[in-house]
Design a protein around this motif. Structure first.
Motif, PDB file in Angstrom:
ATOM      1  N   THR A  35       0.849  -1.197   0.000  1.00 32.47           N
ATOM      2  CA  THR A  35       0.000   0.000   0.000  1.00 32.47           C
ATOM      3  C   THR A  35       0.884   1.247   0.000  1.00 32.47           C
ATOM      4  OG1 THR A  35      -0.068  -0.098   2.388  1.00 32.47           O
ATOM      5  CG2 THR A  35      -1.952  -1.019   1.240  1.00 32.47           C
ATOM      6  N   HIS A  37      -0.528   4.433   0.495  1.00 30.41           N
ATOM      7  CA  HIS A  37      -1.545   5.428   0.814  1.00 30.41           C
ATOM      8  C   HIS A  37      -1.054   6.366   1.921  1.00 30.41           C
ATOM      9  CE1 HIS A  37      -5.378   7.158   1.846  1.00 30.41           C
ATOM     10  NE2 HIS A  37      -5.207   6.756   3.076  1.00 30.41           N
ATOM     11  N   ASN A  61      -9.353   4.371   3.852  1.00 33.19           N
ATOM     12  CA  ASN A  61      -8.162   3.524   3.801  1.00 33.19           C
ATOM     13  C   ASN A  61      -7.579   3.328   5.190  1.00 33.19           C
ATOM     14  OD1 ASN A  61      -7.747   2.849   0.971  1.00 33.19           O
ATOM     15  ND2 ASN A  61      -7.601   5.069   0.698  1.00 33.19           N
TER      16      ASN A  61
END
Lengths: 159, 442
Positions: A35, A37, A61
């Motif tokens: 990920t 993010h 998220n």
């Protein structure tokens, strides 16, 4: 005495298949999902009314901070978030505010925790915290099960 | 214990206590379903025990102790325990054209159409239970033995279907002993027990579906040839489906379709659909009813038919597509049962704590019989639930795939066309599983 047992050679592809299958299953279950993010903060107003939440589905998220303003537009309602065990009660006209960090991924129901009428047990909303690894891993296992079963049947036939 | 004449009636009598309380609470108690014993103990506790423990673990054990047919059966027998007597009532035979599961399928669909109302409105729930009991009593007076249970009960239909997964079975030790035993006490009855109330000849019993586990044949068999066996779970599913009827296949498809629709309607975030299902307006309910019936009776069975037909085209079998549709329907059973277990586990663990309050205050009148009236609602294992449901669904798919392969190998022992015939069915099962997974987890 000179006759050779054909079993070891004929079973070799089946054993190799099983090892390959095991590795595949382990990969689907264990390989971490990358990920990239950057955590952010969401300000969300959730309105509770018989027998729904608005919005009824939220997608955020992992790592995000969620600041919730909970309001009721008819009777007293509750808010319980599965998995996070967050619970609040809200009366009409008096909103409640709370904040949490979405540190667990997956789909979590938020549901009314104060009896509010006949459909109370089914007053449910959904919070999806990405990346939703569980659904992908479970789907992957299901697909592998089908593939392995058919490949096994094909192999058994050819052997 | 199973050989005692008192075993079944005493079990039924004991269950008549919560049955009576559930009906009383439904008719007289609070209208808040989650505070009413009638709703909490029938649709949360009983349903979960039935679908999660009894059916997968003990097959038709619920039919052994179900109190609904009890008053009718006791009227036929002119007593509750007592000796074996000539049955009272008109003893009519159920019409041949209805000796199948179609009436049960229709009854289940009708109940399912109103299920959101039934499981949230205590008075409606009580009326349904009393209504089913009334039909059972009426049919006991008109028709022979357990005609209601075998051909009409909407619950008994799916219990029977899914009981084929259970690891226990009632069977004969040696079928030849039955052939040679001329008096056939298991059918005619004797001083120890009644002839099979489910109108089954144990000597030819091959699947749990047909046996109500009433234990009468254990009592009547003078050859000690009837036994309850432990077995490999799902052993019945490899057996051929007898006859050309597709009522059983439709039962499996209806149950699978409902196992997808129910969580979407009840656990989904779509309030409008919930309101339609709860009959907030007739127009909304009509849309729901048309959609529900189209999905359960047309779309899901149609897609399954196409899958079977596609595989069948590639097979060397000379059987009809209809026959293949029937044969492969056993493959739907493990996944269907798993889907219902996933649904029931989620519902029961989320709402099970209401039972503690309801047992102290069954009518919602403010009693506090056991000091648990004020126990707060607490969902159990809410964080682990998605993992539990995922494991259950994937396991169900696995066993369904195995069953489809076994059916394929039975139809073509050479295995030459097994992969081709089962691939479309595997695709159908996979699609159903993915929909369920995305509904619960996605």
């Amino acid at each position: 005495m000179s006759q050779q047992d054909p079993t070891p050679t004929s079973r070799r592809p089946i054993h190799a298949g099983r090892v390959g299958l095991l590795l595949l299953v382990l990969a689907v279950l264990l390989v971490p999902v990358p990920t990239s993010h950057t955590p952010r903060t969401h300000h969300i107003t959730i309105d509770a009314s018989q027998f729904e939440y608005s919005p009824s589905r939220l997608a955020i998220n992992q790592g995000d901070t969620v600041h919730v303003t909970l309001a009721s537009s008819d009777v007293v309602h509750g808010f319980f978030l599965d998995g996070y065990e967050i619970e609040h009660r809200v009366e009409p006209g008096i909103s409640q505010e709370f904040t949490f960090v979405a540190d667990r991924t997956g789909k979590f129901h938020y549901r009314c925790s104060v009896t509010c009428g006949p459909l109370h047990p089914f007053m449910i909303g959904e919070l999806v915290v990405g990346p939703n690894e569980l659904v992908w891993r479970a789907s992957g296992l299901a697909i592998i099960a089908v593939g392995a079963m058919l490949a096994g049947a094909r192999q058994r036939r050819s052997v | 214990m199973l050989l005692s004449r008192a075993f079944q009636p005493v079990s039924m009598l004991l269950l008549l206590v919560p049955y009576t309380l559930a009906v009383t609470a439904g008719l007289l108690g609070t209208s808040a379903g989650n505070r009413n014993f009638g709703i909490v103990f029938v649709w949360i506790v009983w349903w979960a025990v039935l679908m999660v423990l009894l059916v997968p673990g003990l097959g038709r054990a619920w039919c052994t102790v179900c109190p609904i047919p009890a008053p009718g059966e006791w009227m036929q027998r002119r007593g509750i325990i007592g000796g074996v007597v000539k049955l009272r009532g008109m003893g009519l035979r159920w019409p041949r054209r209805f000796r199948n599961m179609w009436v049960q399928n229709a009854g289940f669909l009708i109940m399912a159409l109103f299920s959101t109302v039934i499981l949230t409105r205590p008075s409606v729930s009580a009326a349904v239970i009393v209504g089913l009991t009334g039909v059972a009593v009426g049919m006991s007076l008109l028709f022979e033995k357990r005609t209601f249970c075998k051909y009409v009960c909407p619950v008994g239909g799916f219990i029977g279907l899914y009981s084929m997964v259970a690891p226990i079975e009632l069977r004969v030790r040696d079928a030849q002993v039955c052939v040679e035993h001329r008096s056939k006490d298991c059918i005619t009855g004797n001083e120890n027990g009644y002839g099979c109330p489910w109108m089954v000849y144990p000597g030819k019993l091959g699947r749990n579906l047909d046996c109500g586990l009433c234990t009468e044949c254990l009592k009547t068999c003078t050859m000690d040839n009837v036994v309850i066996n432990l077995r490999r779970p799902g052993a019945d599913l490899a057996q051929p489906v007898p006859g050309k009827r597709i009522d059983e296949a439709f039962k499996a498809l209806i149950m699978l379709a409902c196992s997808i629709i129910y969580p979407a309607v009840l656990f989904g975030p779509w309030a409008t659909i919930k309101e339609w299902a709860a009959i907030d307006s007739f127009g909304g309910w009509l849309i729901y009813a048309v959609g529900f019936l189209t999905a359960t009776v047309v779309v899901v069975p149609g897609l399954y038919w196409l899958a079977v037909a596609r595989g069948h085209r590639r097979s060397s079998s000379n059987l009809t597509v209809r026959r293949a549709f029937n044969e492969y329907s056993h493959a739907l059973i493990p996944l269907g049962l798993a889907a219902w277990i996933a649904f029931s586990v989620g519902f029961a663990l989320t709402n099970g704590s209401y039972a503690l309050a309801a047992i102290s205050d069954p009518l919602g009148w403010g009693w506090n019989l056991f000091g648990t009236r004020d126990v707060a609602w607490t969902p159990y294992l809410s964080g682990a639930m998605p993992f539990i449901q995922a494991a259950i669904l994937v396991s169900g798919l696995f066993f369904s795939l195995r069953t489809s392969l076994k059916v394929g190998l039975r139809r073509d022992p050479s295995g030459a066309t097994t992969v081709q015939t089962t691939t479309p069915i595997a695709a159908f099962l996979l699609a159903a599983t993915l929909i369920l997974l995305w509904m619960y987890l996605g």
